[in-house]
Write a protein that holds these residues in place. Structure first.
Motif, mmCIF file in Angstrom:
data_model
loop_
_atom_site.group_PDB
_atom_site.id
_atom_site.type_symbol
_atom_site.label_atom_id
_atom_site.label_comp_id
_atom_site.label_asym_id
_atom_site.label_seq_id
_atom_site.Cartn_x
_atom_site.Cartn_y
_atom_site.Cartn_z
ATOM 1 N N ASN A 153 -52.618 56.792 20.982
ATOM 2 C CA ASN A 153 -53.124 55.324 21.223
ATOM 3 C C ASN A 153 -54.766 55.491 21.393
ATOM 4 O O ASN A 153 -55.184 56.445 21.240
ATOM 5 C CB ASN A 153 -52.500 54.544 22.365
ATOM 6 C CG ASN A 153 -52.481 55.348 23.689
ATOM 7 O OD1 ASN A 153 -53.772 55.705 24.173
ATOM 8 N ND2 ASN A 153 -51.529 55.821 24.243
ATOM 9 N N THR A 175 -65.060 44.008 27.001
ATOM 10 C CA THR A 175 -64.313 44.892 26.251
ATOM 11 C C THR A 175 -63.069 45.125 26.976
ATOM 12 O O THR A 175 -62.852 44.459 28.278
ATOM 13 C CB THR A 175 -65.038 46.388 26.079
ATOM 14 O OG1 THR A 175 -64.184 47.238 25.307
ATOM 15 C CG2 THR A 175 -65.315 47.164 27.469
ATOM 16 N N PHE A 176 -62.331 45.893 26.335
ATOM 17 C CA PHE A 176 -60.852 46.025 26.879
ATOM 18 C C PHE A 176 -61.127 47.216 27.825
ATOM 19 O O PHE A 176 -62.006 47.982 27.687
ATOM 20 C CB PHE A 176 -59.711 46.748 25.996
ATOM 21 C CG PHE A 176 -58.664 46.844 26.483
ATOM 22 C CD1 PHE A 176 -57.911 45.617 27.096
ATOM 23 C CD2 PHE A 176 -57.849 48.069 26.606
ATOM 24 C CE1 PHE A 176 -56.582 46.129 27.839
ATOM 25 C CE2 PHE A 176 -56.687 48.257 27.052
ATOM 26 C CZ PHE A 176 -56.063 47.286 27.628
ATOM 27 N N SER A 195 -62.150 51.014 27.437
ATOM 28 C CA SER A 195 -63.541 51.617 27.059
ATOM 29 C C SER A 195 -64.208 52.422 28.369
ATOM 30 O O SER A 195 -65.151 53.134 28.079
ATOM 31 C CB SER A 195 -64.581 50.499 26.476
ATOM 32 O OG SER A 195 -63.828 49.793 25.828
ATOM 33 N N VAL A 222 -69.462 48.916 21.815
ATOM 34 C CA VAL A 222 -68.081 48.374 21.499
ATOM 35 C C VAL A 222 -68.444 47.329 20.468
ATOM 36 O O VAL A 222 -69.357 46.316 20.607
ATOM 37 C CB VAL A 222 -67.328 47.570 22.724
ATOM 38 C CG1 VAL A 222 -66.043 46.979 22.217
ATOM 39 C CG2 VAL A 222 -67.075 48.632 23.921
ATOM 40 N N ASP A 261 -66.595 52.747 20.238
ATOM 41 C CA ASP A 261 -65.343 52.211 20.262
ATOM 42 C C ASP A 261 -65.380 51.234 19.332
ATOM 43 O O ASP A 261 -65.842 50.018 19.318
ATOM 44 C CB ASP A 261 -65.263 51.446 21.584
ATOM 45 C CG ASP A 261 -64.076 50.803 21.705
ATOM 46 O OD1 ASP A 261 -63.190 50.713 20.803
ATOM 47 O OD2 ASP A 261 -63.456 50.565 22.969
ATOM 48 N N HIS A 276 -62.043 47.459 16.935
ATOM 49 C CA HIS A 276 -62.034 46.268 16.429
ATOM 50 C C HIS A 276 -62.670 46.217 15.092
ATOM 51 O O HIS A 276 -62.566 45.003 14.334
ATOM 52 C CB HIS A 276 -62.898 45.182 17.097
ATOM 53 C CG HIS A 276 -62.344 44.955 18.488
ATOM 54 N ND1 HIS A 276 -62.912 43.860 19.421
ATOM 55 C CD2 HIS A 276 -61.390 45.554 19.242
ATOM 56 C CE1 HIS A 276 -62.402 43.886 20.690
ATOM 57 N NE2 HIS A 276 -61.368 45.076 20.596
ATOM 58 N N SER A 293 -58.105 52.157 17.406
ATOM 59 C CA SER A 293 -56.662 51.776 17.938
ATOM 60 C C SER A 293 -55.698 51.190 16.847
ATOM 61 O O SER A 293 -56.394 50.419 16.055
ATOM 62 C CB SER A 293 -56.631 50.797 19.021
ATOM 63 O OG SER A 293 -55.411 50.212 19.401
ATOM 64 N N HIS A 337 -53.109 49.624 17.866
ATOM 65 C CA HIS A 337 -51.925 48.537 18.449
ATOM 66 C C HIS A 337 -51.603 47.395 17.218
ATOM 67 O O HIS A 337 -52.579 47.263 16.370
ATOM 68 C CB HIS A 337 -52.783 48.064 19.436
ATOM 69 C CG HIS A 337 -51.929 47.103 20.212
ATOM 70 N ND1 HIS A 337 -51.874 45.786 20.080
ATOM 71 C CD2 HIS A 337 -51.082 47.104 21.185
ATOM 72 C CE1 HIS A 337 -51.180 44.953 20.874
ATOM 73 N NE2 HIS A 337 -50.717 45.847 21.771
ATOM 74 N N LYS A 386 -54.307 45.189 15.561
ATOM 75 C CA LYS A 386 -55.419 45.605 15.120
ATOM 76 C C LYS A 386 -55.229 45.604 13.571
ATOM 77 O O LYS A 386 -53.986 45.480 12.921
ATOM 78 C CB LYS A 386 -55.502 47.113 15.613
ATOM 79 C CG LYS A 386 -55.941 47.171 16.977
ATOM 80 C CD LYS A 386 -57.040 46.460 17.432
ATOM 81 C CE LYS A 386 -57.411 46.654 18.918
ATOM 82 N NZ LYS A 386 -56.760 46.287 20.005
ATOM 83 N N GLY A 394 -50.901 53.700 18.663
ATOM 84 C CA GLY A 394 -51.529 54.878 17.907
ATOM 85 C C GLY A 394 -53.045 54.941 17.906
ATOM 86 O O GLY A 394 -53.525 53.695 18.379
ATOM 87 N N TYR A 412 -62.654 38.871 26.623
ATOM 88 C CA TYR A 412 -61.908 39.513 27.507
ATOM 89 C C TYR A 412 -62.473 38.988 28.904
ATOM 90 O O TYR A 412 -63.610 38.583 29.036
ATOM 91 C CB TYR A 412 -62.181 40.983 27.711
ATOM 92 C CG TYR A 412 -61.626 41.976 26.350
ATOM 93 C CD1 TYR A 412 -60.068 42.055 26.407
ATOM 94 C CD2 TYR A 412 -62.665 42.131 25.176
ATOM 95 C CE1 TYR A 412 -59.761 42.738 25.171
ATOM 96 C CE2 TYR A 412 -62.057 42.730 24.276
ATOM 97 C CZ TYR A 412 -60.857 43.161 23.957
ATOM 98 O OH TYR A 412 -60.317 43.641 23.095
HETATM 99 C C1 LIG Z 1 -62.009 47.590 22.346
HETATM 100 C C2 LIG Z 1 -60.794 48.345 22.665
HETATM 101 N N1 LIG Z 1 -61.034 49.478 23.072
HETATM 102 C C3 LIG Z 1 -59.815 50.315 23.629
HETATM 103 C C4 LIG Z 1 -58.597 49.922 23.416
HETATM 104 C C5 LIG Z 1 -57.501 50.629 23.654
HETATM 105 O O1 LIG Z 1 -56.564 51.019 22.611
HETATM 106 P P1 LIG Z 1 -54.814 51.251 22.953
HETATM 107 O O2 LIG Z 1 -54.207 49.866 23.327
HETATM 108 O O3 LIG Z 1 -54.367 51.678 21.498
HETATM 109 O O4 LIG Z 1 -54.755 52.278 23.916
HETATM 110 C C6 LIG Z 1 -58.288 48.681 22.605
HETATM 111 C C7 LIG Z 1 -57.253 47.980 22.457
HETATM 112 O O5 LIG Z 1 -56.457 47.178 22.981
HETATM 113 C C8 LIG Z 1 -59.453 47.914 22.393
HETATM 114 O O6 LIG Z 1 -59.493 46.656 21.865
#
Ligand SMILES: Cc1ncc(COP(=O)(O)O)c(C=O)c1O
Length: 386
Positions: free
Chosen positions: A56, A82-83, A86, A132, A158, A161, A189, A191, A194, A201, A331
């Motif tokens: 992932n 960000t998520f 990061s 990011v 990162d 996106h 990612s 997911h 995406k 993955g 976010y």
């Molecule tokens: C900006 C960002 N970084 C990291 C991730 C982490 O990816 P994953 O969900 O595949 O672990 C995501 C996914 O949600 C993301 O949007």
């Protein structure tokens, strides 16, 4: 049942299913030859020398942070917008995060503020930066590189996106997000929301063979079988060495078969995202209440998300949901999560990201969004504001 339009979703075609099922019928289903092909094809698409597929995007961040040497006492800069992954990857390695507020136009990290923070880092505790590509807007890694070189930092982009996004550099060359021209490593990612999905993955891209080889080893417990990399004497065909403490972050070959198939239509899907974005931009252009991302000429935006900034966000979110439109908020600033607050961050620390959070909403954006569905979304947003 009510028809629901989500903010993002995967697209799985007949070819995707056939690609996965052919691997399921083969002898090898975990990380094997298909993973290698996916890595090769992905590196070609992104324009990097190497790519390593992992379980992932979070694992991709973790292994990259390890390969870049993050350890106890190190500080790393990232955006609060960000998520959480990061930032979390630095903490996994014993490091600390230094958040820096965003630029309100690109919604990426503000480089002027980054430099202010670096100037104050007299003990040189800051070792790297994780920019990011927020929502698919590619960060200008050339500018970040100049800053990173001045202060001796590494760059981990990162790019979750932004597969397919690019910017025009100072020499007029297109630089694709994750190509490693200016960043040390980049991650993606896969997911389901995406651009390309493998269910779960991730991928690490880069141009430095040593770092990439280390990541390959860390992906599977720190073990290598490569005769050229062995430390002790090769004892026979079975022989392998665990050379450092790694993880099981492997991806399966059937997931990578899905990735290979999805990658074949990456250009087409990106075009469709750009078409959807242009349609929204046009539809809301007369609405002063609705703020959207302005894309400059030198930016090729990948539109993972289509974000609007509006008043009465909560009411609009609920109103759209009542009408079958499931939007999302990207976010909640990471520093406002209870875990990060316990580390000492507070409301008010990053006013631009916080203000953005008060007003942002991600509208439906995915290649299979139908024209009439997008029309309906636009109609409902307009109806809400009257
Ligand atoms: C900006 C960002 N970084 C990291 C991730 C982490 O990816 P994953 O969900 O595949 O672990 C995501 C996914 O949600 C993301 O949007």
């Amino acid at each position: 049942m009510k028809h629901i339009i989500h903010y993002g979703r995967q697209e799985i075609t007949k070819e995707d299913i056939e690609s996965v099922s052919s691997v399921l019928k083969s002898d090898y289903i975990t990380t094997g030859p298909v993973t290698k092909t996916f890595e090769k094809n992905f590196a070609e698409y992104i324009g990097s020398k190497y790519a390593v597929a992992v379980s992932n995007g979070t694992a991709a961040l973790h292994l990259s942070a390890m390969a870049l040497g993050v350890s106890k006492g190190d500080k790393v800069i990232t955006s609060p917008l960000t998520f959480a992954a990061s930032a979390n990857c630095v903490l996994y390695c014993g490091g600390e995060i230094s958040f820096v507020d965003i630029d309100p136009k690109s919604l990426g990290i503000d480089l002027n503020r980054v430099e202010d923070v670096l100037k104050k880092d007299s003990d040189n505790n800051i070792k790297g930066i994780i920019p990011v590509d927020f929502a698919g807007y590619p960060v200008n890694t050339e500018d970040i590189r100049s800053l990173a070189d001045k202060y001796g930092l590494w760059i981990l982009e990162d790019a979750c996106h932004a597969p397919g996004a690019s910017f025009t550099d100072s020499k007029g060359k297109q630089q694709q997000s994750g190509n490693g021209e200016f960043s040390d490593l980049s991650i993606f990612s896969f997911h389901p929301v995406k651009h390309i999905t493998t269910g779960e993955g991730g991928m690490i891209t880069g141009n430095n063979a040593e770092k990439i080889n280390r990541i390959r080893r860390l992906r599977t417990h720190g073990i290598t079988k490569d005769p050229d990399l062995l430390i002790q004497k090769d004892e026979g065909g079975w022989y392998y060495e665990m050379q450092e403490l790694g993880y099981n972050y492997r991806i399966t070959d059937f997931q990578c078969a899905l990735g290979i198939s999805q990658l074949k239509r990456a250009d087409k899907s990106l075009k469709r995202r750009q078409e959807i974005a242009n349609y929204y931009l046009d539809a809301f252009s007369d609405y002063d209440l609705i703020r959207m991302t302005n894309v400059p000429e030198n930016i090729n935006h990948a539109w993972h998300l289509f974000v609007i900034q509006i008043p009465k966000r909560r009411d609009l979110y609920n109103y759209l949901q009542e009408h079958g439109i499931y939007t999302q908020v990207h976010y909640i600033p990471v520093h406002l999560q209870p875990y990060y607050k316990n580390l000492g961050w507070n409301k008010g620390d990053f006013p631009i990201a916080e203000k953005y959070y008060e007003h942002c909403l991600s509208l439906p954006m995915y290649p299979s969004l139908k024209e009439e569905e997008q029309e309906y979304v636009i109609k409902k947003v307009k109806a809400f504001y009257g």
